[in-house]
Design an enzyme around this catalytic site. Structure first.
Site: not given
Ligand code: GLY
Length: 590
Positions: A125, A442, A400, A439, A418, A492
């Site tokens: 990540r 998020d 993603t 990102e 993603t 999603g």
């Protein structure tokens, strides 16, 4: 209220204490894989679903949402590579042929069950830049400025994909990087022919492509949108991939590629520095695991919320006879929504990057906590989300990409990675040829304030330097009797969790084959907003009416998710299913 439900149907009642759901009027049952699907869904959908069959292969299988990438994976497997080799090759190929979502400018997770019994989780990540702060997406008055985390260079976290793919290959692969990355380089340099499914996705951001000359030069054809049948070549990306082929992760994190990204970031108000790239690390960790009706789930732990939340929902659902009630029956939807509502309340309140916050996974999945949640579910009444304790919530992006691989030895790999929105921030640094992620969106921009997609989370997920944003990505391997049973996952945002959940339920409870399981209409509830998102075709008017009378509010969303799944065929071989929502995808094997 009870009387109104009874008036709707007279085909028998499912007793739940003193209250009961009436069956909605049934047409004739449709047999799917030997078991009856609930017949109350619209006949067209059911009729179509009943015809869906997966792709079968005797030995090995790759499923992804871009057919060229799938073919690359199958070639690697045929050449003797294992599932990790193929997964890395597909990851690089997707960065070329599925540039909205496949990437080297983002990050993700890999979950694997190896044939020798080991369960693996690799976290690649993105991390927040070292100069990031909790209030960086707010203005001087504390108002959240949504475009900062989605469209500007402030939205970009330090990419993890290159180090993640290379680390997986080095540790568990059998082939050299040069071998598995070359198909991606060839696709970038020689080009690939666009299909309708590719063009549909490009068209979603075609106006943004025109805004920046270096993006327009690649993703527009002389200023015009690319058309079906045309060949897209990406020489800049080919050069970047060749540097990675020749120099490995160092070429990405310490050389001209990092320099180009940092230069563009600093020129455009971003925070990325060379130190961010030099300090970036990926992390092997233990997957989160749980049991549901004889199936054993191996899935992504924090900084993904996916595995924990899917497990928390399944554990709540365990005592309820979903198979008897039927797919899309009022009872099944009621209990699924209530379980989702409660698990998402926990997810949004307490989960975050384990390097920064304590994630109480054992407590969340403990019998005591599950029993406590179950005790608050009312038999025939929606619980308002305002009555469920927890801090906050909302929804995430719908992008993603996920792919699944099973090789002939029984190694199974699921990768979800993603750049967040379709094509991330929409920016490409200089001549690197790849889109940068957004990102950072998020993270919690401000507790209590929804982000661009309505996501409202708590402090556990606030921005901090070097922290990874909480994700919903849920690559999952399901085992039965210690052997691979299913590989599943989806794009999603927060709906990934309910998509994976429903694919597992569709197979294990409703008797669907894997193609039916991923194609079936879906629903999603995430605590807040207090509404059930449904795809067209899931609810009959009668079932919807029953549920509305119980207090549910429905919101129709055309479609979301794309579960690229594999199911082991009990009579031998593998069944693969490309989700109907990604027409450019492919399940293929040998
Ligand atoms: N970017 C969406 C997720 O990681 O959940």
């Amino acid at each position: 209220m009870m009387r109104a439900w009874l008036a709707l149907g007279s085909l028998g009642l499912m007793s739940m204490g003193s209250l009961a759901w009436a069956d909605a009027p049934a047409a004739k049952d449709v047999q799917v894989s030997g078991r009856a699907l609930d017949s109350t869904a619209p006949p067209t959908t059911l009729a179509q679903l009943a015809k869906d069959v997966p792709v079968h292969a005797p030995h090995a299988m790759v499923v992804s949402d871009q057919h060229y990438a799938t073919e690359v994976g199958v070639r690697i497997l045929r050449a003797g590579g294992n599932a990790i080799d193929a997964a890395v090759a597909v990851g690089y190929a997707q960065a070329v042929v599925n540039p909205c979502c496949g990437n080297i400018g983002g990050g993700g997770y890999l979950v694997a069950h190896m044939a020798d019994g080991r369960n693996l989780f690799l976290d690649f990540r993105e991390k927040a830049p070292l100069k990031a702060t909790p209030t960086m997406f707010q203005d001087g008055q504390g108002r959240v400025m949504p475009d900062r985390s989605t469209l500007s260079y402030l939205g970009t976290g330090v990419p993890g994909t290159v180090m993640g793919l290379n680390e997986a290959l080095q540790r568990y692969g059998t082939m050299k990087l040069a071998q598995v990355i070359q198909p991606a380089i060839d696709l970038a340099r020689n080009g690939f022919v666009l299909q309708q499914g590719d063009v549909n996705i490009f068209n979603r951001r075609v106006k943004d492509f025109a805004k920046e000359p270096n993006v327009a030069a690649i993703f527009l054809n002389h200023g015009q949108p690319w058309q079906v049948g045309e060949t897209l070549r990406q020489p800049e990306l080919a050069r970047t991939l060749e540097s990675i082929r020749d120099g490995g992760s160092k070429a990405f994190y310490h050389g001209p590629i990092a320099q180009a990204v940092v230069k563009a970031s600093q020129a455009n108000g971003g925070l990325l520095s060379l130190r961010d790239f030099a300090d970036y690390t990926v992390q092997w960790d233990s997957p989160v695991q749980c049991d549901y009706h004889g199936y054993h789930l191996v899935s992504a732990p924090p900084p993904s919320s996916g595995g924990v939340t899917v497990c928390e929902i399944l554990l709540q659902l365990q005592p309820y006879p979903l198979a008897k009630w039927g797919y899309a029956s009022a009872q099944a939807i009621h209990y699924q929504v209530e379980a989702e509502r409660r698990a998402f309340a926990d997810r949004n309140s307490v989960l975050g990057d384990p390097a920064f916050v304590h994630n109480p996974i054992a407590e969340l999945l403990s019998p005591a906590h599950i029993a406590k949640l179950q005790s608050t579910i009312q038999p025939v009444k929606a619980t308002p989300s305002s009555e469920i304790k927890g801090d906050l919530d909302g929804s995430e992006g719908t992008n993603t990409t996920h792919y699944s691989v099973v090789d002939a030895k029984g190694n199974a790999v699921g990768v979800t990675y993603t750049i967040n929105f379709l094509f991330g921030t929409g920016h490409i640094a200089g001549d690197t040829g790849f889109f940068l992620n957004d990102e950072m969106d998020d993270f919690t921009s401000k507790p209590g304030v929804p982000n661009a997609f309505g996501l409202v989370q708590g402090k556990a997920n606030q921005v901090e330097p070097g922290k990874r944003p909480l994700s919903s990505m849920t690559p999952t391997v399901v085992l039965k009797n210690g052997k691979v049973f299913m590989v599943t996952g989806s794009p999603g945002g927060s709906t990934i969790i309910s998509t994976v959940l429903q694919s597992i339920l569709n197979v294990t409870q409703y008797g669907m084959n894997v193609q039916q399981a991923v194609n079936a209409p879906r629903m999603h509830h995430q605590w807040y907003p207090d509404q059930v998102n449904v795809e067209p075709g899931l609810l009959t008017p009668q079932v919807q009416q029953q549920l509305e009378q119980a207090g549910y509010r429905f919101h129709t969303v055309n479609s979301w998710g794309a579960d690229e799944a594999i199911l082991v065929d009990p009579s031998g071989g593998l069944d693969g299913a490309n989700d109907r929502r990604r027409p450019a995808g492919l399940a293929a094997g040998y």
